[in-house]
Each structure stands twice: as C-alpha cells, then as structure tokens.
Design an enzyme around this catalytic site. Sequence first.
Site, short mmCIF file in Angstrom:
data_model
loop_
_atom_site.label_atom_id
_atom_site.label_comp_id
_atom_site.label_asym_id
_atom_site.label_seq_id
_atom_site.Cartn_x
_atom_site.Cartn_y
_atom_site.Cartn_z
N LYS A 19 0.86 -1.21 0.00
CA LYS A 19 0.00 0.00 0.00
C LYS A 19 0.89 1.25 0.00
O LYS A 19 0.69 2.16 -0.79
CB LYS A 19 -0.87 0.00 1.24
CG LYS A 19 -1.47 1.36 1.60
CD LYS A 19 -2.38 1.31 2.79
CE LYS A 19 -1.71 1.51 4.10
NZ LYS A 19 -1.41 2.91 4.44
N ASN A 20 1.93 1.24 0.86
CA ASN A 20 2.71 2.46 1.05
C ASN A 20 3.74 2.71 -0.05
O ASN A 20 4.48 3.69 0.02
CB ASN A 20 3.37 2.44 2.44
CG ASN A 20 2.32 2.54 3.54
OD1 ASN A 20 1.17 2.87 3.25
ND2 ASN A 20 2.69 2.22 4.75
N CYS A 113 -5.40 12.18 12.46
CA CYS A 113 -5.91 10.84 12.16
C CYS A 113 -5.78 10.05 13.45
O CYS A 113 -5.36 10.55 14.48
CB CYS A 113 -5.14 10.21 11.03
SG CYS A 113 -3.70 9.38 11.62
N ARG A 118 -1.06 14.52 12.81
CA ARG A 118 -0.10 14.14 11.77
C ARG A 118 0.30 15.44 11.06
O ARG A 118 -0.27 15.80 10.07
CB ARG A 118 -0.71 13.14 10.80
CG ARG A 118 -1.08 11.82 11.46
CD ARG A 118 0.04 10.80 11.49
NE ARG A 118 0.45 10.29 10.21
CZ ARG A 118 -0.17 9.31 9.55
NH1 ARG A 118 -1.26 8.78 10.05
NH2 ARG A 118 0.26 8.88 8.39
N PRO A 119 1.26 16.20 11.62
CA PRO A 119 1.63 17.47 10.99
C PRO A 119 2.25 17.26 9.61
O PRO A 119 2.68 16.15 9.27
CB PRO A 119 2.66 18.04 11.96
CG PRO A 119 3.17 16.90 12.73
CD PRO A 119 2.09 15.86 12.75
N ASP A 303 4.55 0.28 11.98
CA ASP A 303 3.31 -0.34 11.50
C ASP A 303 3.19 -1.79 11.94
O ASP A 303 2.09 -2.36 11.90
CB ASP A 303 3.24 -0.28 9.97
CG ASP A 303 3.14 1.14 9.49
OD1 ASP A 303 3.33 1.39 8.29
OD2 ASP A 303 2.89 2.03 10.34
N ARG A 395 -8.40 -0.59 4.53
CA ARG A 395 -7.47 0.41 3.98
C ARG A 395 -6.15 -0.24 3.61
O ARG A 395 -5.46 0.21 2.71
CB ARG A 395 -7.20 1.51 5.02
CG ARG A 395 -8.38 2.44 5.26
CD ARG A 395 -7.95 3.58 6.16
NE ARG A 395 -6.70 4.15 5.70
CZ ARG A 395 -5.78 4.69 6.52
NH1 ARG A 395 -6.00 4.72 7.81
NH2 ARG A 395 -4.66 5.16 6.03
C1 EPZ Z 1 4.20 6.71 6.32
O1 EPZ Z 1 3.41 7.70 6.93
C2 EPZ Z 1 3.28 5.49 6.21
N1 EPZ Z 1 2.13 5.83 5.37
C3 EPZ Z 1 2.81 5.08 7.60
O2 EPZ Z 1 2.03 3.90 7.45
C4 EPZ Z 1 4.03 4.75 8.45
O3 EPZ Z 1 3.61 4.44 9.75
C5 EPZ Z 1 4.97 5.97 8.49
O4 EPZ Z 1 5.32 6.35 7.14
C6 EPZ Z 1 6.24 5.68 9.25
O5 EPZ Z 1 6.90 4.61 8.66
C7 EPZ Z 1 2.29 5.85 4.04
O6 EPZ Z 1 3.37 5.63 3.52
C8 EPZ Z 1 1.07 6.18 3.22
P1 EPZ Z 1 6.19 10.06 8.50
P2 EPZ Z 1 3.94 9.22 6.98
O7 EPZ Z 1 6.05 11.33 7.72
O8 EPZ Z 1 4.68 9.54 5.74
C9 EPZ Z 1 6.07 13.22 12.03
C10 EPZ Z 1 0.17 2.52 7.75
O9 EPZ Z 1 -0.28 1.97 8.76
N2 EPZ Z 1 5.99 14.23 10.97
O10 EPZ Z 1 7.44 9.26 8.35
O11 EPZ Z 1 2.80 10.09 7.38
C11 EPZ Z 1 4.76 12.44 12.13
O12 EPZ Z 1 3.84 13.14 12.95
C12 EPZ Z 1 0.64 3.95 7.82
O13 EPZ Z 1 0.30 1.97 6.63
C13 EPZ Z 1 6.10 15.58 11.31
O14 EPZ Z 1 6.26 15.92 12.48
O15 EPZ Z 1 4.97 9.11 8.19
C14 EPZ Z 1 5.18 11.15 12.75
O16 EPZ Z 1 5.27 11.31 14.15
C15 EPZ Z 1 0.41 4.57 9.20
N3 EPZ Z 1 6.00 16.52 10.34
C16 EPZ Z 1 6.60 10.94 12.19
O17 EPZ Z 1 7.03 12.22 11.69
C17 EPZ Z 1 5.82 16.17 9.01
O18 EPZ Z 1 5.77 17.08 8.15
C18 EPZ Z 1 6.65 9.92 11.05
O19 EPZ Z 1 5.88 10.42 10.02
C19 EPZ Z 1 5.73 14.80 8.69
C20 EPZ Z 1 5.82 13.84 9.69
#
Ligand code: EPZ
Length: 431
Positions: A19-20, A113, A118-119, A303, A395
């Site tokens: 998915k990701n 979410c 999720r900033p 995850d 999802r």
């Molecule tokens: C991706 O989410 C995945 N989703 C998530 O999978 C996965 O848990 C995550 O990466 C971590 O591996 C997809 O790829 C669609 P991040 P993403 O940006 O990109 C903070 C699932 O279950 N952050 O690496 O949103 C954020 O709040 C999903 O399949 C900021 O602070 O993850 C989090 O604490 C859930 N500012 C951390 O970084 C930002 O601008 C990791 O977020 C972006 C992120």
Amino acid sequence: MRIDGPCKLNGELRVHGAKNSTLPLLAASLLCKTEVVLHNCPRLSDVETAVRILKTLGCRVKREEETLLIDSSSLQGGEIPETLMREMRSSIVFLGAIVSRLGKARLSFPGGCELGPRPIDLHLAALRRMGLQITEDHGCLDCTVPGRLTGCPISLSFPSVGATENVMLAAACAKGTTVLSNAAREPEIVDLADFLNACGAHVSGAGGSEIVIEGVPSLHGCEHRVIPDRIVAATYLAAAAASGGEVLLHDVECAHLRLVLPVFEEAGCSMKVMQNQLWLCAPERLRPVKCIRTLPYPGFPTDAQAPVMAMLCLADGASVFVENIFENRYKYTGELLRLGARIKVEGRVAVAEGVKSLSGASVQAPDLRGGAALVVAGLASEGTTLISGLHHLDRGYEGLEKAFSETGARIQREKITLEDRKEEKDAASTF
Ligand code: EPZ
C-alpha cells in the site's frame, strides 16, 4: 468480522503489493506525459481513494486485475476536494507532483488521524525552499509557483517518509539539483526512485540518508511492479506465531524484514528465509521479547508494532515496546484487554505481560494496524471474537479473512443489522 478461535494457521499465504508504495507511485504518475502501467497493485480502499484523486485531477485510470493503467496526459485541475483529503491523510504526497506538473495546487489540510496529530510542517518547509508559495487559510493550502520549482539542498529534521516522497516528486522535474539530507530510507522510497528513474528521472542514493535528484524537463511513462507489502508479511507472521501454526509466505522480500525477523526468532519461532519466500513455524509457547523499539527504517517498523504486540500477549513473560514514531499508537491495547490481555501503557512505553490464553469478545478496530492486532489476537482467543470497524482494515489488507480461512481459520464477515448495532451499543454502555 467473526472469528471462532482458537485456530492454528497452517498453509501458504501470498503477500500482496505494498500500500505504502502504491500510493506514492500513483502520485508520481501525475508527472508522466505518457501511460504508466503499475503491476501488483493491491485492491485497498486507500488505493481506490488515490485513484479517485487522480480522476478528479483529470487523469484516466483503469484497473485490469492487479494492474493499474494511468494516463495523465489530460491533467487539468490542481484541486483535491476536502472529502478526499480527509479520507486519506497521505494524500498530501500528491502536492509535490501536482505543483511540479501544473505550477499550482489547492488542497485542504489533511487533518489529524487515529495516530495522533499528523503534521505536515516538514513537507511544507521543504516545498517552500523549492520556491512553492503556500498560503494557509480556512483549512486550505493554496499553492503556486511562478515558473518551475527550483532544486536546492534540503535537510529534514526527521526522516519523514511522506516528506521524502514529496521532495522527490517535486524535485524530479525541477530546475537544477536537489540534495535531500536525512531522507527516509524505507524500501518504498527505493521503489519510488526506481520508478522515477524508469520514467527518465535522475535520482540517486535512495535507500540511504542522502538522495540526489537532478531535475529533468519532463518524464515519460513506464511499466513497474510494486514491491511486496512488508507490513502485511509481518502481520501474517504474527498471526501464524500467535495461533501456534506454520506458514509459508510467497512474494515476500525478506530483505525488507531485516529487523523484524529477529523479533520472531527471539519469540521462539523457527524460520527459513529464501529470496522471496519465508517459512515460519511457531513454538508450543511463545517467549517474550525483551524490548522492541520502533524506529525509522531499517529499524523495527511502527506499522508492525500492533500485530506483534497482539502475538506477544500470549508469551510466557513480559515484552516491552517503545513507540518512537507516532504519539498515539497504543489505542488498540484497550481492545486487547477485553480479550484478556495484560498490557500496561505509560506514554511511549507499553509492557505486555504474557497470559496463557485469551478469550473471545466483541472489540472495535481503532485504526488500520490496531485492527490487524485484533484479528491476530482473535485467531488465538478461545471462543468467538467479533471485530467491528472493518473499514480501517480494508485500507491496508486485501482479502485478509479469505487468506486466513484458506489456512485453517474460522473467520468470516457478517452483515450486522441496525438492531444488532443498537444492542452492541447498549451492551457496551452498561460496562
Ligand atoms: C508513512 O506515513 C506510512 N504511510 C505510515 O504507514 C508509516 O507508519 C509511516 O510512514 C512511518 O513509517 C504511508 O506511507 C502512506 P512520516 P507518513 O512522515 O509519511 C512526524 C500505515 O499503517 N511528521 O514518516 O505520514 C509524524 O507526525 C501507515 O500503513 C512531522 O512531524 O509518516 C510522525 O510522528 C500509518 N511533520 C513521524 O514524523 C511532518 O511534516 C513519522 O511520520 C511529517 C511527519
């Protein structure tokens, strides 16, 4: 979903496409002037949402079995409606591709979410450095760039997966070179880089913490196969381990599970690793795992935390989890307690005291991976487990109950009537 446990999983399971990886690849197809053919695309509601976004923007998308054909030649709109943005947070990853292709975009804030706020500050800061003008008003992002985006050095304060993908998509056709430091190293990032290079981009270093993207004038389409879903693989392994079974996974990329497999080993599972197959046999009783810290790749994936926690609720001892990626990723543990698990959560730390057995109950999935944890626990529970909130599961898992019922589980979906739901609510309110 109704599960009549306990039931051991025994048999073979195929791991579907990631998915990701599918989601950013669909966003990347916006950059391609000719047709994109994506194989091994899973049938998931998040993928359908991404397809609806592409169609809203004027793309033609067709599904043939596991293949999606995308034609972005007639791209026109740059606006993603709020409903679609809210349906899937990761729609923010479309921003880089839309402004690269059209020079403008309008989308609503993706909103929080289930995993806590999720900033998207890292996404916006990086794109602003590349010349994107973003005004935030009334929950909407109004984005324009005079001319083309400009490549530049960018460093992320956190190796955010989404922000890394957004920069790669914005930089692929930008003017000049972008050097992205502290980039995410997930396999999905490598898959995206491979796709972009097959379309004529110049991306190097993906999989490491520094990615260099030399902008090119435009991209053509390509034919690409999505990598297997490493989290679905980890979920299948957790289900087999929790139920005391034995499974052979097909279409799994074992290299993507480098820090996940040692956890199953420490829990007492026997495993055989082949290139794209993985055999696991559970022990009579699982052993506890001293400490599981979730970290950016190649660390243990956040995850996989929930399904593995569900499995270790049955170990003969206490396992400690430290969730370092998301603020609020233990919501599902309250539902596991209803099945008889013994879990203590203090902030980022959770301790799962193993119990001899779990007993079926009605539970609610709070989010995608929390839902998967309830299925894993339900398989091992004595008696009937009823899981609601299946839209979360849909999802990220294609045909979960079919896969498990074909390997020995008594699991099926049931339509519940409004009366049942009312009874369920009344019953829940008496607790
Ligand atoms: C991706 O989410 C995945 N989703 C998530 O999978 C996965 O848990 C995550 O990466 C971590 O591996 C997809 O790829 C669609 P991040 P993403 O940006 O990109 C903070 C699932 O279950 N952050 O690496 O949103 C954020 O709040 C999903 O399949 C900021 O602070 O993850 C989090 O604490 C859930 N500012 C951390 O970084 C930002 O601008 C990791 O977020 C972006 C992120």
